[in-house]
Enzyme design. Sequence first.
Site, mmCIF file in Angstrom:
data_model
loop_
_atom_site.group_PDB
_atom_site.id
_atom_site.type_symbol
_atom_site.label_atom_id
_atom_site.label_comp_id
_atom_site.label_asym_id
_atom_site.label_seq_id
_atom_site.Cartn_x
_atom_site.Cartn_y
_atom_site.Cartn_z
ATOM 1 N N GLY A 12 32.144 -2.952 76.733
ATOM 2 C CA GLY A 12 33.063 -1.817 76.808
ATOM 3 C C GLY A 12 32.279 -0.521 76.830
ATOM 4 O O GLY A 12 31.166 -0.459 76.286
ATOM 5 N N SER A 13 32.839 0.486 77.448
ATOM 6 C CA SER A 13 32.096 1.742 77.604
ATOM 7 C C SER A 13 33.058 2.929 77.735
ATOM 8 O O SER A 13 32.792 3.880 78.465
ATOM 9 C CB SER A 13 31.236 1.678 78.861
ATOM 10 O OG SER A 13 32.084 1.377 79.965
ATOM 11 N N GLY A 17 33.476 3.062 72.893
ATOM 12 C CA GLY A 17 32.375 2.194 73.336
ATOM 13 C C GLY A 17 31.105 3.002 73.554
ATOM 14 O O GLY A 17 30.006 2.591 73.142
ATOM 15 N N PHE A 99 42.809 -5.639 77.694
ATOM 16 C CA PHE A 99 41.884 -6.290 78.636
ATOM 17 C C PHE A 99 41.135 -7.478 78.017
ATOM 18 O O PHE A 99 40.329 -8.116 78.685
ATOM 19 C CB PHE A 99 40.861 -5.271 79.165
ATOM 20 C CG PHE A 99 41.503 -4.059 79.785
ATOM 21 C CD1 PHE A 99 42.470 -4.193 80.780
ATOM 22 C CD2 PHE A 99 41.163 -2.777 79.373
ATOM 23 C CE1 PHE A 99 43.076 -3.076 81.354
ATOM 24 C CE2 PHE A 99 41.760 -1.652 79.938
ATOM 25 C CZ PHE A 99 42.728 -1.801 80.931
ATOM 26 N N LYS A 207 47.858 1.352 62.142
ATOM 27 C CA LYS A 207 47.835 2.818 61.950
ATOM 28 C C LYS A 207 48.132 3.549 63.258
ATOM 29 O O LYS A 207 48.592 4.700 63.244
ATOM 30 C CB LYS A 207 46.537 3.281 61.290
ATOM 31 C CG LYS A 207 45.260 3.037 62.093
ATOM 32 C CD LYS A 207 44.908 4.136 63.050
ATOM 33 C CE LYS A 207 43.845 3.689 64.013
ATOM 34 N NZ LYS A 207 43.589 4.636 65.102
ATOM 35 N N LYS A 298 42.778 4.971 77.166
ATOM 36 C CA LYS A 298 44.017 4.205 76.990
ATOM 37 C C LYS A 298 44.587 4.391 75.590
ATOM 38 O O LYS A 298 43.847 4.459 74.611
ATOM 39 C CB LYS A 298 43.742 2.710 77.205
ATOM 40 C CG LYS A 298 43.139 2.383 78.569
ATOM 41 C CD LYS A 298 44.177 2.447 79.658
ATOM 42 C CE LYS A 298 43.572 2.111 81.015
ATOM 43 N NZ LYS A 298 44.258 2.741 82.132
HETATM 44 N N1 LIG Z 1 38.333 6.496 71.025
HETATM 45 C C1 LIG Z 1 38.316 6.438 69.697
HETATM 46 O O1 LIG Z 1 38.201 7.482 69.013
HETATM 47 C C2 LIG Z 1 38.403 5.120 69.008
HETATM 48 C C3 LIG Z 1 38.846 3.984 69.649
HETATM 49 N N2 LIG Z 1 38.923 2.796 68.978
HETATM 50 C C4 LIG Z 1 39.386 1.574 69.626
HETATM 51 O O2 LIG Z 1 38.378 1.087 70.507
HETATM 52 C C5 LIG Z 1 38.980 0.376 71.580
HETATM 53 C C6 LIG Z 1 38.409 0.899 72.889
HETATM 54 O O3 LIG Z 1 38.718 2.268 72.981
HETATM 55 P P1 LIG Z 1 37.837 3.318 73.807
HETATM 56 O O4 LIG Z 1 36.412 2.951 73.846
HETATM 57 O O5 LIG Z 1 38.202 4.644 73.246
HETATM 58 O O6 LIG Z 1 38.394 3.123 75.291
HETATM 59 P P2 LIG Z 1 39.173 4.178 76.198
HETATM 60 O O7 LIG Z 1 40.500 4.495 75.661
HETATM 61 O O8 LIG Z 1 38.251 5.294 76.479
HETATM 62 O O9 LIG Z 1 39.504 3.245 77.459
HETATM 63 C C7 LIG Z 1 38.996 3.328 78.681
HETATM 64 C C8 LIG Z 1 38.067 2.170 78.952
HETATM 65 O O10 LIG Z 1 38.798 1.075 79.503
HETATM 66 C C9 LIG Z 1 38.085 0.617 80.651
HETATM 67 N N3 LIG Z 1 38.946 -0.117 81.559
HETATM 68 C C10 LIG Z 1 39.906 0.364 82.375
HETATM 69 N N4 LIG Z 1 40.454 -0.648 83.081
HETATM 70 C C11 LIG Z 1 39.825 -1.781 82.674
HETATM 71 C C12 LIG Z 1 39.937 -3.143 83.007
HETATM 72 N N5 LIG Z 1 40.843 -3.564 83.897
HETATM 73 N N6 LIG Z 1 39.133 -4.047 82.381
HETATM 74 C C13 LIG Z 1 38.231 -3.644 81.460
HETATM 75 N N7 LIG Z 1 38.078 -2.359 81.103
HETATM 76 C C14 LIG Z 1 38.856 -1.442 81.698
HETATM 77 C C15 LIG Z 1 37.553 1.910 81.230
HETATM 78 O O11 LIG Z 1 36.528 1.646 82.132
HETATM 79 C C16 LIG Z 1 37.049 2.589 79.973
HETATM 80 O O12 LIG Z 1 35.772 2.125 79.636
HETATM 81 C C17 LIG Z 1 40.489 0.577 71.437
HETATM 82 O O13 LIG Z 1 41.044 -0.563 70.841
HETATM 83 C C18 LIG Z 1 40.620 1.764 70.494
HETATM 84 O O14 LIG Z 1 41.789 1.722 69.707
HETATM 85 C C19 LIG Z 1 38.540 2.685 67.672
HETATM 86 C C20 LIG Z 1 38.066 3.770 66.998
HETATM 87 C C21 LIG Z 1 37.963 5.077 67.601
HETATM 88 O O1 LIG Z 2 41.145 4.854 66.018
HETATM 89 C C1 LIG Z 2 40.896 6.030 66.139
HETATM 90 C C2 LIG Z 2 40.207 6.799 65.085
HETATM 91 O O2 LIG Z 2 39.730 5.993 64.046
HETATM 92 C C3 LIG Z 2 41.293 6.756 67.364
HETATM 93 O O3 LIG Z 2 42.668 6.864 67.418
HETATM 94 P P1 LIG Z 2 43.380 7.264 68.786
HETATM 95 O O4 LIG Z 2 43.278 6.053 69.686
HETATM 96 O O5 LIG Z 2 44.760 7.639 68.423
HETATM 97 O O6 LIG Z 2 42.585 8.429 69.336
#
Ligand SMILES: NC(=O)C1=CN([C@@H]2O[C@H](COP(=O)(O)OP(=O)(O)OC[C@H]3O[C@@H](n4cnc5c(N)ncnc54)[C@H](O)[C@@H]3O)[C@@H](O)[C@H]2O)C=CC1
Ligand SMILES: O=C(CO)COP(=O)(O)O
EC number: 1.1.1.8
Length: 370
Positions: A12-13, A17, A99, A207, A298
């Site tokens: 993931g990125s 990520g 995904f 949450k 997302k």
């Molecule tokens: N962003 C944050 O502050 C935080 C996020 N998380 C959790 O981490 C997880 C990942 O979140 P993020 O890294 O923020 O992702 P993101 O919300 O930035 O999602 C976009 C990612 O999904 C990918 N993507 C799009 N279509 C796809 C497909 N068909 N197959 C695979 N990948 C695809 C994109 O290339 C991109 O890397 C989530 O469950 C989120 O709740 C947890 C803590 C903090």
């Molecule tokens: O999980 C998160 C912070 O710990 C990020 O939450 P959001 O996906 O609502 O930005």
Amino acid sequence: MPGKPKKACIVGSGNWGSAIAKIVGHNAARLPQFDDRVTMYVYEEMVNGRKLTEIINETHENVKYLPGHKLPENVVAIPDVVEAAKDADILIFVVPHQFIRTLCSTLLGKIKPTAIGLSLIKGFDQAAGGGIDLISHIITRNLRIQCAVLMGANLAGEVADEKFCETTIGCRDSRLAPLLRDLIQTDYFRVVVVDDEDAVEVCGALKNIVACGAGFVDGLGLGDNTKAAVIRLGLMEMIKFVDIFYPGSKLSTFFESCGVADLITTCYGGRNRRVSEAFVKTGKSIKELEDELLNGQKLQGPYTAEEVNFMLKNKGMEDRFPLFTAIHRICIGELSAGEMIECIKHHPEHIPKTTYVEEDETATETKTTG
Ligand SMILES: NC(=O)C1=CN([C@@H]2O[C@H](COP(=O)(O)OP(=O)(O)OC[C@H]3O[C@@H](n4cnc5c(N)ncnc54)[C@H](O)[C@@H]3O)[C@@H](O)[C@H]2O)C=CC1
Ligand SMILES: O=C(CO)COP(=O)(O)O
């Protein structure tokens, strides 16, 4: 004798990520127990006419999902998930939860059988039979590897800025915990490991539902007191949910970063909150706003609310979780945001647990069951 250095792969990125890639890349380069080279699976897309993987490998910046932050040069972006993951000893899963099943079926039989997983994914999936599946369980079942979890008050941008925060690793196997902690911990990103793995993961998923409720409060122009009420009732529903569906979990887990701290940070600073506020203010759909406001990132909250509601409805338990239920019904347009407050005015948490009965001029405390 020390074994061979362990190879890490980040599956993931996106926003989180990329932020975790910065930490893992830094630790892998500095600690002898890890191989320097860290692979990062990047879902390929074109950004300004160029492949995102090429941009990341040349500039060491994920210009789309974490602009303004350099990734360590030992983090290598790879567009083929099998290529990225095949030699890894530690697989860090950090894709939006929708995904994960597809990724697991692509990876099945293509990774080291001795690999271990660490899921940073906040969300659930629907299970056959009307329930929900934890993402780490899906990974374990589909890839036949152990999978611990990491959840916490970790807004990705702030972590990438190296602002101090805490996180929680849920890991049942005490032999794996030190390795995972060493790969993740820095002086500004402090790890606490607990063995209550399922409760840690459930906190991280639930949450996000409450954060949508906090966003509705902001959209309605209600104040901090109302938001605090939503956070408190949300926390009580999270505790009840774990109590009913994951018996044996510990109340103390809610006081780790994955519990109350993540709930607070997401209800003030997260994407679910922001989009939910705009949902009330603009009248546009959640999907439209996700596309408009998040530039490819997302949302997890509305989908998680739907998955939880699917289970609660099947079990006839919606009325025991009025906040989760109202938030789901608002997200799908069945209720207006204003009705959330009506739904929680008579929340089960408001039923007195203690009543005082006057008896022969002496006040006697008696318990009633709520
Ligand atoms: N962003 C944050 O502050 C935080 C996020 N998380 C959790 O981490 C997880 C990942 O979140 P993020 O890294 O923020 O992702 P993101 O919300 O930035 O999602 C976009 C990612 O999904 C990918 N993507 C799009 N279509 C796809 C497909 N068909 N197959 C695979 N990948 C695809 C994109 O290339 C991109 O890397 C989530 O469950 C989120 O709740 C947890 C803590 C903090
Ligand atoms: O999980 C998160 C912070 O710990 C990020 O939450 P959001 O996906 O609502 O930005």
